[in-house]
Scaffold this motif. Sequence first.
Motif, PDB file in Angstrom:
ATOM      1  N   PHE A 147      -4.542   0.540  -0.350  1.00 40.72           N
ATOM      2  CA  PHE A 147      -3.721  -0.606   0.049  1.00 40.72           C
ATOM      3  C   PHE A 147      -4.498  -1.890  -0.138  1.00 40.72           C
ATOM      4  CE2 PHE A 147      -6.122   0.326   3.867  1.00 40.72           C
ATOM      5  CZ  PHE A 147      -6.370  -0.916   4.440  1.00 40.72           C
ATOM      6  N   GLN A 148      -3.783  -2.999  -0.040  1.00 40.39           N
ATOM      7  CA  GLN A 148      -4.339  -4.350  -0.014  1.00 40.39           C
ATOM      8  C   GLN A 148      -3.749  -5.034   1.208  1.00 40.39           C
ATOM      9  OE1 GLN A 148      -5.990  -6.370  -2.836  1.00 40.39           O
ATOM     10  NE2 GLN A 148      -6.698  -4.317  -3.325  1.00 40.39           N
ATOM     11  N   GLY A 149      -4.587  -5.627   2.028  1.00 43.12           N
ATOM     12  CA  GLY A 149      -4.123  -6.318   3.221  1.00 43.12           C
ATOM     13  C   GLY A 149      -4.997  -5.998   4.403  1.00 43.12           C
ATOM     14  N   LYS A 150      -4.524  -6.369   5.585  1.00 38.89           N
ATOM     15  CA  LYS A 150      -5.263  -6.104   6.821  1.00 38.89           C
ATOM     16  C   LYS A 150      -5.331  -4.599   7.073  1.00 38.89           C
ATOM     17  CE  LYS A 150      -4.132 -10.425   9.146  1.00 38.89           C
ATOM     18  NZ  LYS A 150      -3.474 -11.032  10.314  1.00 38.89           N
ATOM     19  N   PRO A 151      -6.302  -4.153   7.914  1.00 37.39           N
ATOM     20  CA  PRO A 151      -6.347  -2.739   8.276  1.00 37.39           C
ATOM     21  C   PRO A 151      -4.981  -2.258   8.755  1.00 37.39           C
ATOM     22  CG  PRO A 151      -8.280  -3.853   9.097  1.00 37.39           C
ATOM     23  CD  PRO A 151      -7.363  -4.925   8.550  1.00 37.39           C
ATOM     24  N   ALA A 152      -4.673  -1.006   8.454  1.00 39.48           N
ATOM     25  CA  ALA A 152      -3.316  -0.495   8.641  1.00 39.48           C
ATOM     26  C   ALA A 152      -3.236   0.623   9.670  1.00 39.48           C
ATOM     27  CB  ALA A 152      -2.792   0.002   7.298  1.00 39.48           C
ATOM     28  N   CYS A 153      -2.017   0.934  10.042  1.00 36.23           N
ATOM     29  CA  CYS A 153      -1.739   2.021  10.972  1.00 36.23           C
ATOM     30  C   CYS A 153      -1.919   3.365  10.266  1.00 36.23           C
ATOM     31  CB  CYS A 153      -0.314   1.902  11.490  1.00 36.23           C
ATOM     32  SG  CYS A 153      -0.006   0.364  12.356  1.00 36.23           S
ATOM     33  N   HIS A 154      -2.409   4.333  11.017  1.00 39.23           N
ATOM     34  CA  HIS A 154      -2.634   5.678  10.467  1.00 39.23           C
ATOM     35  C   HIS A 154      -2.728   6.655  11.622  1.00 39.23           C
ATOM     36  CE1 HIS A 154      -4.318   8.926   8.091  1.00 39.23           C
ATOM     37  NE2 HIS A 154      -5.175   9.071   9.069  1.00 39.23           N
ATOM     38  N   PRO A 155      -2.093   7.790  11.556  1.00 40.90           N
ATOM     39  CA  PRO A 155      -1.038   8.203  10.621  1.00 40.90           C
ATOM     40  C   PRO A 155       0.315   7.681  11.090  1.00 40.90           C
ATOM     41  CG  PRO A 155      -1.511   9.999  12.125  1.00 40.90           C
ATOM     42  CD  PRO A 155      -2.454   8.852  12.497  1.00 40.90           C
ATOM     43  N   ILE A 156       1.329   7.914  10.259  1.00 42.84           N
ATOM     44  CA  ILE A 156       2.694   7.529  10.616  1.00 42.84           C
ATOM     45  C   ILE A 156       3.577   8.776  10.567  1.00 42.84           C
ATOM     46  CG2 ILE A 156       4.744   6.215   9.944  1.00 42.84           C
ATOM     47  CD1 ILE A 156       2.896   4.048   8.876  1.00 42.84           C
ATOM     48  N   PRO A 157       4.138   9.179  11.705  1.00 45.43           N
ATOM     49  CA  PRO A 157       5.058  10.321  11.698  1.00 45.43           C
ATOM     50  C   PRO A 157       6.387   9.939  11.051  1.00 45.43           C
ATOM     51  CG  PRO A 157       4.830   9.444  13.920  1.00 45.43           C
ATOM     52  CD  PRO A 157       3.909   8.655  13.045  1.00 45.43           C
TER      53      PRO A 157
ATOM     54  N   GLY B 251       0.793  -1.219   0.000  1.00 44.56           N
ATOM     55  CA  GLY B 251       0.000   0.000   0.000  1.00 44.56           C
ATOM     56  C   GLY B 251       0.824   1.267   0.000  1.00 44.56           C
ATOM     57  N   PHE B 252       0.096   2.349  -0.130  1.00 38.51           N
ATOM     58  CA  PHE B 252       0.691   3.679  -0.183  1.00 38.51           C
ATOM     59  C   PHE B 252       0.371   4.437   1.093  1.00 38.51           C
ATOM     60  CE2 PHE B 252       0.272   2.469  -4.591  1.00 38.51           C
ATOM     61  CZ  PHE B 252       1.405   2.982  -5.178  1.00 38.51           C
ATOM     62  N   TYR B 253       1.360   5.166   1.555  1.00 35.23           N
ATOM     63  CA  TYR B 253       1.164   6.193   2.564  1.00 35.23           C
ATOM     64  C   TYR B 253       1.495   7.518   1.890  1.00 35.23           C
ATOM     65  CZ  TYR B 253       0.585   2.958   6.442  1.00 35.23           C
ATOM     66  OH  TYR B 253       0.101   2.010   7.297  1.00 35.23           O
ATOM     67  N   LEU B 254       0.648   8.515   2.071  1.00 35.88           N
ATOM     68  CA  LEU B 254       0.754   9.785   1.354  1.00 35.88           C
ATOM     69  C   LEU B 254       1.095  10.912   2.316  1.00 35.88           C
ATOM     70  CD1 LEU B 254      -2.583   9.288  -0.604  1.00 35.88           C
ATOM     71  CD2 LEU B 254      -0.304   8.445  -1.210  1.00 35.88           C
ATOM     72  N   GLN B 255       1.862  11.866   1.816  1.00 36.66           N
ATOM     73  CA  GLN B 255       2.191  13.024   2.654  1.00 36.66           C
ATOM     74  C   GLN B 255       1.154  14.114   2.416  1.00 36.66           C
ATOM     75  OE1 GLN B 255       6.017  14.941   2.234  1.00 36.66           O
ATOM     76  NE2 GLN B 255       5.581  16.301   3.936  1.00 36.66           N
ATOM     77  N   HIS B 256       0.217  14.231   3.352  1.00 40.87           N
ATOM     78  CA  HIS B 256      -0.788  15.298   3.308  1.00 40.87           C
ATOM     79  C   HIS B 256      -0.348  16.494   4.150  1.00 40.87           C
ATOM     80  CE1 HIS B 256      -4.075  13.393   1.154  1.00 40.87           C
ATOM     81  NE2 HIS B 256      -3.955  12.309   1.895  1.00 40.87           N
ATOM     82  N   GLN B 257       0.463  16.223   5.171  1.00 39.46           N
ATOM     83  CA  GLN B 257       0.906  17.250   6.105  1.00 39.46           C
ATOM     84  C   GLN B 257       2.410  17.118   6.291  1.00 39.46           C
ATOM     85  OE1 GLN B 257      -1.273  16.988   9.824  1.00 39.46           O
ATOM     86  NE2 GLN B 257      -3.019  16.084   8.767  1.00 39.46           N
ATOM     87  N   PRO B 258       3.070  18.182   6.725  1.00 46.18           N
ATOM     88  CA  PRO B 258       4.513  18.081   6.962  1.00 46.18           C
ATOM     89  C   PRO B 258       4.834  16.993   7.986  1.00 46.18           C
ATOM     90  CG  PRO B 258       3.802  20.371   7.017  1.00 46.18           C
ATOM     91  CD  PRO B 258       2.559  19.533   6.962  1.00 46.18           C
ATOM     92  N   ASP B 259       5.842  16.198   7.687  1.00 46.47           N
ATOM     93  CA  ASP B 259       6.373  15.187   8.607  1.00 46.47           C
ATOM     94  C   ASP B 259       5.348  14.159   9.065  1.00 46.47           C
ATOM     95  OD1 ASP B 259       8.872  16.437   8.437  1.00 46.47           O
ATOM     96  OD2 ASP B 259       8.348  17.814  10.048  1.00 46.47           O
ATOM     97  N   LEU B 260       4.341  13.885   8.220  1.00 46.22           N
ATOM     98  CA  LEU B 260       3.311  12.922   8.587  1.00 46.22           C
ATOM     99  C   LEU B 260       2.812  12.195   7.340  1.00 46.22           C
ATOM    100  CD1 LEU B 260       1.739  12.112  11.193  1.00 46.22           C
ATOM    101  CD2 LEU B 260      -0.070  13.634  10.407  1.00 46.22           C
ATOM    102  N   LEU B 261       2.745  10.868   7.433  1.00 48.41           N
ATOM    103  CA  LEU B 261       2.211  10.048   6.346  1.00 48.41           C
ATOM    104  C   LEU B 261       0.800   9.599   6.701  1.00 48.41           C
ATOM    105  CD1 LEU B 261       5.326   7.791   5.686  1.00 48.41           C
ATOM    106  CD2 LEU B 261       4.462   9.615   4.191  1.00 48.41           C
ATOM    107  N   CYS B 262      -0.100   9.698   5.728  1.00 48.51           N
ATOM    108  CA  CYS B 262      -1.485   9.280   5.906  1.00 48.51           C
ATOM    109  C   CYS B 262      -1.765   8.072   5.026  1.00 48.51           C
ATOM    110  CB  CYS B 262      -2.435  10.415   5.530  1.00 48.51           C
ATOM    111  SG  CYS B 262      -2.228  11.874   6.563  1.00 48.51           S
ATOM    112  N   LEU B 263      -2.568   7.183   5.517  1.00 53.14           N
ATOM    113  CA  LEU B 263      -2.892   5.956   4.796  1.00 53.14           C
ATOM    114  C   LEU B 263      -3.571   6.269   3.471  1.00 53.14           C
ATOM    115  CD1 LEU B 263      -2.970   2.855   4.899  1.00 53.14           C
ATOM    116  CD2 LEU B 263      -5.203   3.063   6.024  1.00 53.14           C
ATOM    117  N   GLY B 264      -3.102   5.584   2.427  1.00 54.04           N
ATOM    118  CA  GLY B 264      -3.701   5.674   1.103  1.00 54.04           C
ATOM    119  C   GLY B 264      -4.213   4.315   0.685  1.00 54.04           C
TER     120      GLY B 264
END
Length: 157
Positions: free
Chosen positions: A58-68, A43-56
């Motif tokens: 994906f395929q698989g089990k539910p994922a962590c969100h957000p990721i600093p 899957g993809f994590y996208l940068q919507h905000q500075p220094d933070l990745l947001c879930l985009g």
Amino acid sequence: MTPDYSLLARQLEALLDTRDWLTNSAQTCAFLMQELPDLNWAGFYLQHQPDLLCLGPFQGKPACHPIPFSKGVCGAAARTRETQRVDDVHAVADHIACDADSRAELVVPIVVNERLWGVLDLDSPRQERFSEADQAGIEALVATFIKRSDLACSDIT
């Protein structure tokens, strides 16, 4: 056995028949899960905000969100803008364990016009799943995704 990444790149290029980044990212995740053995998450994590990745997409089990950017393998890839290939995620002190079955991880940063757009994250339940050849092949698939998608005009970042 290492997949034929040149064939996979041609197949992905044909699959991505739109410039829409959302459609292409969803298609890319599904394609990777279908074509690459021993994956349990793509899957993809996208940068919507500075220094933070947001879930985009994906395929698989539910994922962590957000990721600093300061945590985990995805954060390291975003922070350094360098691919992270981890043979044993349990050896990484700040690994973010979304799926307890994951043992290895490969994260490729996606940079467009010198700006981080996001990362592609692949997880495997098999330790040492990703070789140097896999890393080069996945980086080539990310280049195909970038080439076929209109990322510069997306609302990311």
